[in-house]
Design a protein around this motif. Structure first.
Motif, PDB file in Angstrom:
ATOM      1  N   THR A  46       0.831  -1.204   0.000  1.00 10.68           N
ATOM      2  CA  THR A  46       0.000   0.000   0.000  1.00 10.68           C
ATOM      3  C   THR A  46       0.865   1.254   0.000  1.00 10.68           C
ATOM      4  N   ARG A 194      -2.637  -7.069  -3.006  1.00  3.01           N
ATOM      5  CA  ARG A 194      -3.162  -5.897  -3.714  1.00  3.01           C
ATOM      6  C   ARG A 194      -3.929  -5.013  -2.738  1.00  3.01           C
ATOM      7  N   PRO A 195      -3.549  -3.734  -2.628  1.00  2.70           N
ATOM      8  CA  PRO A 195      -4.176  -2.867  -1.630  1.00  2.70           C
ATOM      9  C   PRO A 195      -5.516  -2.320  -2.102  1.00  2.70           C
ATOM     10  N   ASP A 196      -6.237  -1.752  -1.181  1.00  2.63           N
ATOM     11  CA  ASP A 196      -7.485  -1.045  -1.475  1.00  2.63           C
ATOM     12  C   ASP A 196      -7.130   0.232  -2.240  1.00  2.63           C
ATOM     13  N   TRP A 198      -8.985   2.627  -3.215  1.00  2.93           N
ATOM     14  CA  TRP A 198      -9.609   3.831  -2.637  1.00  2.93           C
ATOM     15  C   TRP A 198      -8.738   4.379  -1.518  1.00  2.93           C
ATOM     16  N   LEU A 199      -8.214   3.493  -0.687  1.00  9.26           N
ATOM     17  CA  LEU A 199      -7.329   3.915   0.394  1.00  9.26           C
ATOM     18  C   LEU A 199      -6.062   4.555  -0.161  1.00  9.26           C
TER      19      LEU A 199
END
Length: 247
Positions: A46, A194-196, A198-199
């Motif tokens: 992230t 795999r990160p969010d 949106w974050l």
């Protein structure tokens, strides 16, 4: 969960990047771990996306003013991106604790460099040595999710006669390219991390605002005291980060 503290931390990351062209990205992984209770490996992936977005936003005003050193960028960008992609791929075989220990060591190194009145000077006169250094810095980026700007700035100062403004500009461009390369590598090589998005986007946007504030503050803030306060904070954060792993 309140988002006030994480977003304020993203703002601080951006401000630090805008002020120095380095340093802020090393806070991103600890922020994600401490304030969002994110697993270490996910925090690293992230962080690469967040740092890429923030550094892109921070470098745009310099690109507009044509302050990025194209020749140096060309020498360092491809090796750095290759190193970051390799680091992102190799990181799947590293224990999370080892990644945290590497990050903590880098934070201590950054602290010493921030405290010094003058950054370390490296003697790297040959192009191949410069490219090798770029590859190594990119590898670090991919492995532990930092932009590497705190090492890029003294490197650029040592191998060029660029003004401080152009050094910061070129460092930010390299941080963007390396972090982006590491993020893409992790995205495809480790789908489970795999990160969010949106974050990543929200943190990145707040960080970009912070980076622009940092650029504006350059002419008003006493940089020496700001750097030293940051230098004192980093060792505490480094120790806390490692201890957090066993809690």
């Amino acid at each position: 969960m309140s988002w006030t503290m994480p977003l304020l931390a993203a703002l601080l990351i951006g401000i630090t990047l805008g002020l120095f062209g380095s340093g802020g990205s090393i806070l991103t992984v600890p922020v994600l771990i401490f304030l969002l209770d994110m697993p270490e490996k996910l925090a690293i992936s992230t962080a690469l996306g967040v740092v890429a977005l923030i550094s892109l936003g921070a470098v745009l005003p310099y690109i507009w003013r044509r302050q990025v050193a194209g020749t140096l960028l060309a020498q360092l960008a491809l090796p750095g991106m290759a190193g970051a992609a390799l680091g992102g791929y190799v990181s799947q075989w590293l224990p999370a604790l080892l990644q945290l220990l590497i990050l903590a060591a880098l934070m201590l190194l950054s602290s010493v460099n921030m405290w010094r009145a003058q950054p370390w000077q490296f003697q790297l006169p040959q192009v191949w040595q410069v490219m090798l250094a770029g590859t190594a810095l990119g590898l670090i980026t991919g492995l532990v999710g930092v932009g590497g700007g705190f090492l890029l700035v003294p490197l650029l100062l040592a191998i060029s006669d660029l003004s401080s403004q152009r050094v910061v500009a070129t460092s930010l461009a390299l941080v963007f390219l390396q972090s982006g390369s590491g993020f893409v590598s992790l995205w495809f090589s480790q789908p489970q991390l795999r990160p969010d998005l949106w974050l990543v986007g929200s943190f990145g946007l707040i960080g970009v605002v912070g980076s622009l504030l940092g650029l504006l503050a350059l002419q008003y803030l006493p940089q020496r005291w700001f750097r030293r306060a940051f230098a004192l904070f980093l060792p505490v954060l480094a120790v806390s980060l490692v201890l957090q792993h066993w809690r």
